[in-house]
Structures are given as structure tokens and as C-alpha cells.
Design a protein around this motif. Sequence first.
Motif, short mmCIF file in Angstrom:
data_model
loop_
_atom_site.label_atom_id
_atom_site.label_comp_id
_atom_site.label_asym_id
_atom_site.label_seq_id
_atom_site.Cartn_x
_atom_site.Cartn_y
_atom_site.Cartn_z
N LEU A 312 -6.29 -4.66 3.36
CA LEU A 312 -7.49 -4.46 2.47
C LEU A 312 -8.02 -5.86 2.11
N ARG A 313 -9.67 -5.59 2.34
CA ARG A 313 -10.42 -6.73 1.91
C ARG A 313 -10.67 -6.68 0.49
N THR A 314 -10.30 -7.67 -0.13
CA THR A 314 -10.30 -7.65 -1.69
C THR A 314 -11.85 -7.94 -2.21
N LEU A 315 -12.08 -7.54 -3.43
CA LEU A 315 -13.51 -7.91 -4.24
C LEU A 315 -13.63 -9.32 -3.89
N LEU A 316 -12.59 -10.23 -3.69
CA LEU A 316 -12.91 -11.61 -3.78
C LEU A 316 -13.31 -11.87 -2.10
N GLY A 317 -13.18 -11.12 -1.50
CA GLY A 317 -13.11 -11.33 0.20
C GLY A 317 -12.02 -11.76 0.82
N THR A 318 -10.80 -11.90 0.26
CA THR A 318 -9.75 -12.17 1.07
C THR A 318 -8.92 -10.99 1.58
N HIS A 319 -8.10 -10.98 2.46
CA HIS A 319 -7.45 -9.97 2.92
C HIS A 319 -6.08 -9.82 2.54
N ARG A 320 -5.51 -8.76 2.00
CA ARG A 320 -4.13 -8.77 1.94
C ARG A 320 -3.62 -7.34 2.49
N LEU A 321 -2.33 -7.52 2.79
CA LEU A 321 -1.51 -6.24 3.39
C LEU A 321 -1.56 -5.32 2.44
N LEU A 322 -1.70 -4.06 2.79
CA LEU A 322 -1.51 -2.61 2.09
C LEU A 322 -0.61 -1.85 2.52
N ASP A 323 0.57 -2.01 1.89
CA ASP A 323 1.76 -1.61 2.42
C ASP A 323 1.94 0.05 2.02
N MET A 324 3.05 0.73 2.48
CA MET A 324 3.57 1.94 2.01
C MET A 324 3.91 1.81 0.45
N LEU A 325 4.06 2.82 -0.17
CA LEU A 325 4.61 2.98 -1.34
C LEU A 325 5.95 2.51 -1.15
N ALA A 326 6.81 1.66 -2.03
CA ALA A 326 8.05 1.59 -2.03
C ALA A 326 8.67 1.96 -3.30
N GLY A 327 9.71 2.55 -3.34
CA GLY A 327 10.36 3.11 -4.61
C GLY A 327 9.65 4.36 -5.17
N GLU A 328 9.96 4.65 -6.34
CA GLU A 328 9.35 5.83 -6.92
C GLU A 328 8.37 5.51 -8.05
N GLN A 329 7.12 5.95 -8.10
CA GLN A 329 6.11 5.69 -8.98
C GLN A 329 6.14 6.83 -9.77
N GLY B 12 7.34 10.26 -1.32
CA GLY B 12 6.09 10.31 -0.30
C GLY B 12 6.16 8.81 0.45
N GLY B 13 6.84 7.80 -0.13
CA GLY B 13 6.82 6.50 0.21
C GLY B 13 7.82 6.14 1.51
N LYS B 14 8.13 4.96 1.45
CA LYS B 14 9.17 4.57 2.41
C LYS B 14 10.38 5.32 2.66
N LEU B 15 11.22 5.57 1.52
CA LEU B 15 12.38 6.01 1.43
C LEU B 15 12.26 7.59 1.89
N SER B 16 10.96 8.26 1.41
CA SER B 16 10.97 9.57 1.82
C SER B 16 11.08 9.63 3.47
N HIS B 17 10.12 8.68 4.07
CA HIS B 17 10.04 8.66 5.49
C HIS B 17 11.35 8.45 6.09
N GLU B 18 12.24 7.30 5.59
CA GLU B 18 13.57 7.33 6.18
C GLU B 18 14.01 8.49 6.03
N LEU B 19 14.47 8.97 4.78
CA LEU B 19 15.14 10.38 4.62
C LEU B 19 14.66 11.49 5.81
N VAL B 20 13.47 11.66 5.93
CA VAL B 20 13.03 12.70 6.82
C VAL B 20 13.29 12.49 8.11
N LEU B 21 13.36 11.19 8.77
CA LEU B 21 13.69 10.84 9.98
C LEU B 21 15.20 10.87 10.23
#
Lengths: 334, 334
Positions: A312-329, B12-21
Motif C-alpha cells: 500500500l502506497r500511503t498518503l505520505l508516499g511510503t510503502h507498507r505491506l498490506l497483509d491478510m486479516l489476522a485474528g477475528e475482527q 475470512g482471514g488467515k485462520l479461515s484459509h488455514e482451516l479450509v485448506l
Amino acid sequence: MSDIVTLAHGSGGKLSHELVLDVFVSRFSDGEPDGLEDAAILRLPPGRPALTTDSYVIQPRFFPGGDIGKLAVCGTVNDLSMRGAVPLYLTAGFVLEEGLPLGDLRRIAASMAATAREAGVRVVAGDTKVVERGAADGVFINTAGLGVVADDIHISARNARPGDAILVSGAMGDHGLSIMTRREGLAFESPLMSDCAPLHDIVAALLAACPVHVLRDPTRGGLATALNELASASSVGIEVEDASIPVHDPVRAASELLGLDPLYVANEGKFIAIVPGDCADDALAALRRHPLGREAAVIGRVVEDHPGRVTLRTLLGTHRLLDMLAGEQLPRIC
Amino acid sequence: MSDIVTLAHGSGGKLSHELVLDVFVSRFSDGEPDGLEDAAILRLPPGRPALTTDSYVIQPRFFPGGDIGKLAVCGTVNDLSMRGAVPLYLTAGFVLEEGLPLGDLRRIAASMAATAREAGVRVVAGDTKVVERGAADGVFINTAGLGVVADDIHISARNARPGDAILVSGAMGDHGLSIMTRREGLAFESPLMSDCAPLHDIVAALLAACPVHVLRDPTRGGLATALNELASASSVGIEVEDASIPVHDPVRAASELLGLDPLYVANEGKFIAIVPGDCADDALAALRRHPLGREAAVIGRVVEDHPGRVTLRTLLGTHRLLDMLAGEQLPRIC
């Protein structure tokens, strides 16, 4: 007939029949009297059949912009649309908790029927089970969808190619944030609404405008998770620009209040399209001409670098990794 | 990975994928890597497509003769078979309760995969939702089934005609009574076993032997309810003879102990066949040649009298009305 669901409604006997006829067959059958057959016999136009399924457990079952019934039709219609299939038929399986008000069930069935009409699909088979109080939470719905893909359409999560442009059909996060603010009892000046909608028509408009490589609706896990799935499935890198991703102001405000990132929040009426780079303008124009795509945007591109990863190119012009969702939101967001 | 299902498995994130696989794709995919597409694209042989769905909420989830996974495949395969369709594809939607042991889920998935292989069907699409502790009871499964009916086969609940013979493929009540005795903790000398089995093969054998008018698997509500449905759908009378209806002795004993009538109890591996009267012998012979039909019997006939009603000739020679199941007898039997 009592005004709540009882275990006898799930017995397979007299009350089951009355429930099915009263609540479902009357709304879904379009005059076809096949409600009591074990399977529906159908016609399919030429092309390759596409089949999908989703279960819906959303809480609350009625929410701003929709309800579990509308969602159960849209979600499955959209999964078919994401392979370029024309959606044609749905099945509907209900698990009901003893004590569910029959009025709620009728309202949900009416909403499913209206949404099915809008999406051009027919509900052709169904099933109802009832479990005792406390063994489920009101109503869970499963829908399976059957459609047909034209022979010249080949859309897959594996088809993204370096040089492709990445578009979204509209603003991100509306569904998830509307559910969460509703659950938390938060009030905003502009009320948040779920974007829940069937996407078959806007997808057809897009397919007529350009040769699409990939479609994906960013539901659970949101845009960030869906882009990661696509980068991984196609073995390509993905670069998106934060400033290009449309997010409504009230969604942004609610996100900050709740400590959520709208890029990880479920959408139920939006999709990602990945198209050849030289078709990006045509694709964007086609999306914006459709009522569901007025806020469509090009948000990034497919690259050879860092296959399987999204930056993801941020508003400041830097790049950061946009990962998958981890955990439950957001449990039970769909 | 934890050894129980958590809400994060449904994110729908990481753990979901691991479970499905881990749990599903590894068992269902047959090397097809489409587990992460939104819909499966299929091929269908010539004929008319048939579509059906059922949800499964049986308690307990493991029982003598099967489990909820085997049942979820058999039940839907059998619904396709009851229209004369060759079953080909299944979808599988899971609603899991937080806290479900992952070992149980793996065992259920393995059972589904084994039963699908036996039935000649492929599980081509799936979905997993997780709800919080107390919002469901362990695991609910929905399966939808897609098959194809050959153009010369026309089987429907509406096709019974006066003069037709009525057969059952085997003994009645095994499934329901095995579940109930298990729940009640009753022990018998000969343990009761569910008859849960896929019926595609024995139905194919029957269809090769005679022109079948009606097929119906007497699940919830049992034989009595199914016969009433058929009498009503075909606007005919049905007469059956109590002495001709096969019921295993331990099932009869358990029925008496529990105050149940085996004619109202669910079966999951048996079916009713209604065939032209002059084909009854051929049909019976074809059923009895099959391992699942050794106890098949002709149990009655279709008549012009009392359309929509079913009568039972008792052991004493009198006739009584055999009505549909009223009320609830056996919650969560399938």
C-alpha cells in the motif's frame, strides 16, 4: 398457527407443510407447484454451469440497508457473478431456532423473494430445520447458486497478470461498519448503510466493455484480504494506493471510533476487477455509468515484484505491506 | 493451530484459509486447486439438471451407522436420486460453534469425503461460518446437490396412478429409532443402527428394470407422512397393508418402549417406489438383487377411492386412516 416457530414446524409433518406453503412456496414459487418434490428439475442455457454456496449468520438479522434474507440472495448471486456467470437458480436452507417470531421469518422470506426478482434468479428448492431454544440464534440461512458462464468468458483468481489495472466498483467498508455501529448502538449524523446489493448487472456491463481477468467481492476480511488472496492465487505482486481507495467519510469516522481499518471490513455490494492495463479507462467508464458504480476507481496495479504480496502506497508516499486479516475482527458480519 | 474452532476461523482471514485448506480442500479437492474461487465451473452431461438442498442438525453428531457428515452427503444424494437424477456435484456449507473440537470437524469432513466417493459425487464448493459459543450447537451442515436426469425419465410425486403398486426398498424406522435409543441411553441385545446410505445405485438398478412413476425417501415424518404427501400430490388414494411393511424386531421393541410408531420415524437409506402394477414383480426382483434392497417388499397399491388419503389394513383385517405426522415426535433426527 402459532406466531412463533415451534419444534413441530421442523417435524416434517403437518406443521412443516403448512409453514413451507405459508412462508416459502407462496413467495418463491412463481406459480410452479414443485414445492413438494425432492429436487427441482431445471433448464440451463448453453455455457458452463457454475455452482457456489454460502451460509449467512449475520447479527442483527435486520440492519440499515438490508436483512439476512437480502444478504443471503446477494451474497450467492455475487459469488456467481465473480466467475462471470449469469445467476439463474438458488436453493435456500433455513435453520430456525424454536421461538423465532414467524413475522420475522415472513419478512425475511419476502425480502429474499424481492431480491431474487431483482437479481433475475428463482429460488427452486428449499429446506427448513428447527432446533430447540438455545441451540441456534434465531435464523441461519444457506443459499447455493447455479448459473451459467458463456464460453468466451474466463475469469479466475489465478488470471491476474503484471501490467493489469486494479479497480474497485465503489467505496469500501460500508457493510461492516454499518453492522458494527448498529451493534454498538452508535449514532452518526449521516447514518451508515450496508451496501448489500446484487452485482449481476454491473458485472454484465463491465464484461461488455472489456476482457476482465479477475473479479472478487471483498466480503469477510475486506479489500486487504481479498487482494492478498488474488496476489497469492495468481503468483503476482499487487500495489495499491491508499489515496485512490474510496471510503465514505462516515465510514472513516466510525472506523476511527471503533479502532477498525475499513480496508479489512466486509463489503456486500462491491467488487474488485482486474483488467488489462490498456482497458482500465474503458472499464472505469463502464462501471461509473452504472448506478452501483458511480464511485468506482482505479486503485492500483499488478506487478512482477514481490509475488503473493500486496503493498500500500500511503498518503505520505511510503510503502507498507498490506497483509491478510489476522485474528477475528467482526464476528457474524455476514 | 488450536485444537478447537475459534471465532478467528470464521473471520475470512488467515485462520479461515488455514482451516479450509487443512480440513476441507485436502479431503474434497481431488487435486483440483479451485478451493479459493468464488464459484466452481463444472461440466454436465446431456439431460435436465436437477437441484436440491438440505440442512443437517442431527444430535448426536456421531451415531451408530453414521455421523452428520455421512448423513449430509446421503440425504442430498438421495433427494436427487428420488427424481431419477444421477447425482454429480455437492456444495457444503458449515455453521460451526466456537469451541467445537477440530478433531470432530476433521472426522466429519473425512466421512463426507468417503461417502461422496461412494456416491460418485464431488464436493466442489464450500463455506464455513463460525458463531460464538451458545449461538449454535456444535455443527450444522447444509449441502446442495446438482445432478442430471436422462431425457426419458419422468419421476414425480404427482405421477402415481390407480392400479400402481407401492414398494419399499427395506425395513422402516432404523434411523430414527437408533438415534432415539442412543439419546435415551437405552441398550438392546442387537444394537440398532442407522440405515444411512446413498441410494443412487439401487435406484439406477430399479430404473433399469421398470418404468418408475414415483420415488420418495421417507425421512422426517416417516413412511406414513411420505405416503400422505404422495397421495395428495397425485390426487389418488393409497392402501397399504401393515403385515407387509418390513420392520426389524429390535426397532419394533424400541418403538414400544419409547411409545413411537415406526411408520412415523425417519429413514435415511430407504425409499418408496410406485410403479405400474404389472411391473411390481420386476421392480421387487431388481430391488432384492441389490445389497441395499434385500428386504424390499410390495406394501400396497394406489386406488381411485379416497384421493389424498392413506389407509392401513391392520393385522386384524380392519382398515384405519394413516394420517400425516402431527406435532413433533423426534427433534433433530436429521
